[in-house]
Write a protein that holds these residues in place. Structure first.
Motif, mmCIF file in Angstrom:
data_model
loop_
_atom_site.group_PDB
_atom_site.id
_atom_site.type_symbol
_atom_site.label_atom_id
_atom_site.label_comp_id
_atom_site.label_asym_id
_atom_site.label_seq_id
_atom_site.Cartn_x
_atom_site.Cartn_y
_atom_site.Cartn_z
ATOM 1 N N LYS A 32 -1.574 -0.415 7.875
ATOM 2 C CA LYS A 32 -0.510 0.485 8.358
ATOM 3 C C LYS A 32 -0.068 1.448 7.255
ATOM 4 O O LYS A 32 0.086 2.644 7.493
ATOM 5 C CB LYS A 32 0.678 -0.355 8.840
ATOM 6 C CG LYS A 32 1.910 0.431 9.200
ATOM 7 C CD LYS A 32 1.907 0.840 10.636
ATOM 8 C CE LYS A 32 3.234 1.414 11.069
ATOM 9 N NZ LYS A 32 3.330 2.843 10.933
ATOM 10 N N ASP A 36 -0.477 5.522 7.314
ATOM 11 C CA ASP A 36 0.652 6.440 7.124
ATOM 12 C C ASP A 36 0.403 7.384 5.945
ATOM 13 O O ASP A 36 0.733 8.563 6.008
ATOM 14 C CB ASP A 36 1.950 5.661 6.893
ATOM 15 C CG ASP A 36 2.421 4.915 8.141
ATOM 16 O OD1 ASP A 36 1.958 5.249 9.251
ATOM 17 O OD2 ASP A 36 3.243 3.987 7.997
ATOM 18 N N PRO A 42 -3.803 3.680 12.550
ATOM 19 C CA PRO A 42 -4.291 2.443 11.940
ATOM 20 C C PRO A 42 -5.652 2.008 12.502
ATOM 21 O O PRO A 42 -6.474 1.460 11.784
ATOM 22 C CB PRO A 42 -3.204 1.416 12.280
ATOM 23 C CG PRO A 42 -1.972 2.226 12.474
ATOM 24 C CD PRO A 42 -2.429 3.525 13.049
#
Length: 101
Positions: A32, A36, A42
């Motif tokens: 994750k 980001d 993801p």
């Protein structure tokens, strides 16, 4: 009637994908966090890990013994590498500290 405002599909180079995989495999990011950081889903990171570094996929609860054994082997190898790097840095620090006096 408004059209579906979907963005065009982005195409990433293999170099970009490998860099994103390295965030997870070498830098310790979670999937994750890596997603980001590079602004992708993801799921894309998971797919790239499977493509470029299948050995780096962490085993999850309920994994087979073979998967756990493989992950254990991978982690031991990574630990040995980290310990070796640490030892080299300790020696270099001592050497340069002695040189600067």
């Amino acid at each position: 009637m408004p059209e579906n405002p979907r963005q065009p599909r982005r195409v990433h180079s293999d170099e970009f994908k490998r860099s994103a995989v390295e965030l997870v495999t070498k830098k310790g990011y979670t999937i994750k966090q890596a997603a980001d950081a590079v602004a992708v889903a993801p799921r894309s990171i998971r797919d790239w890990i499977k493509k470029f570094d299948a050995s780096a996929i962490p085993a999850s609860v309920g994994s087979s013994n073979d998967a756990l054994i493989a992950e254990n082997r991978r982690l031991k190898k990574a630990l040995l590498q980290a310990e070796m790097e640490r030892d080299i840095l300790k020696k270099a620090t001592a050497y340069f500290a002695k040189e600067s006096k």
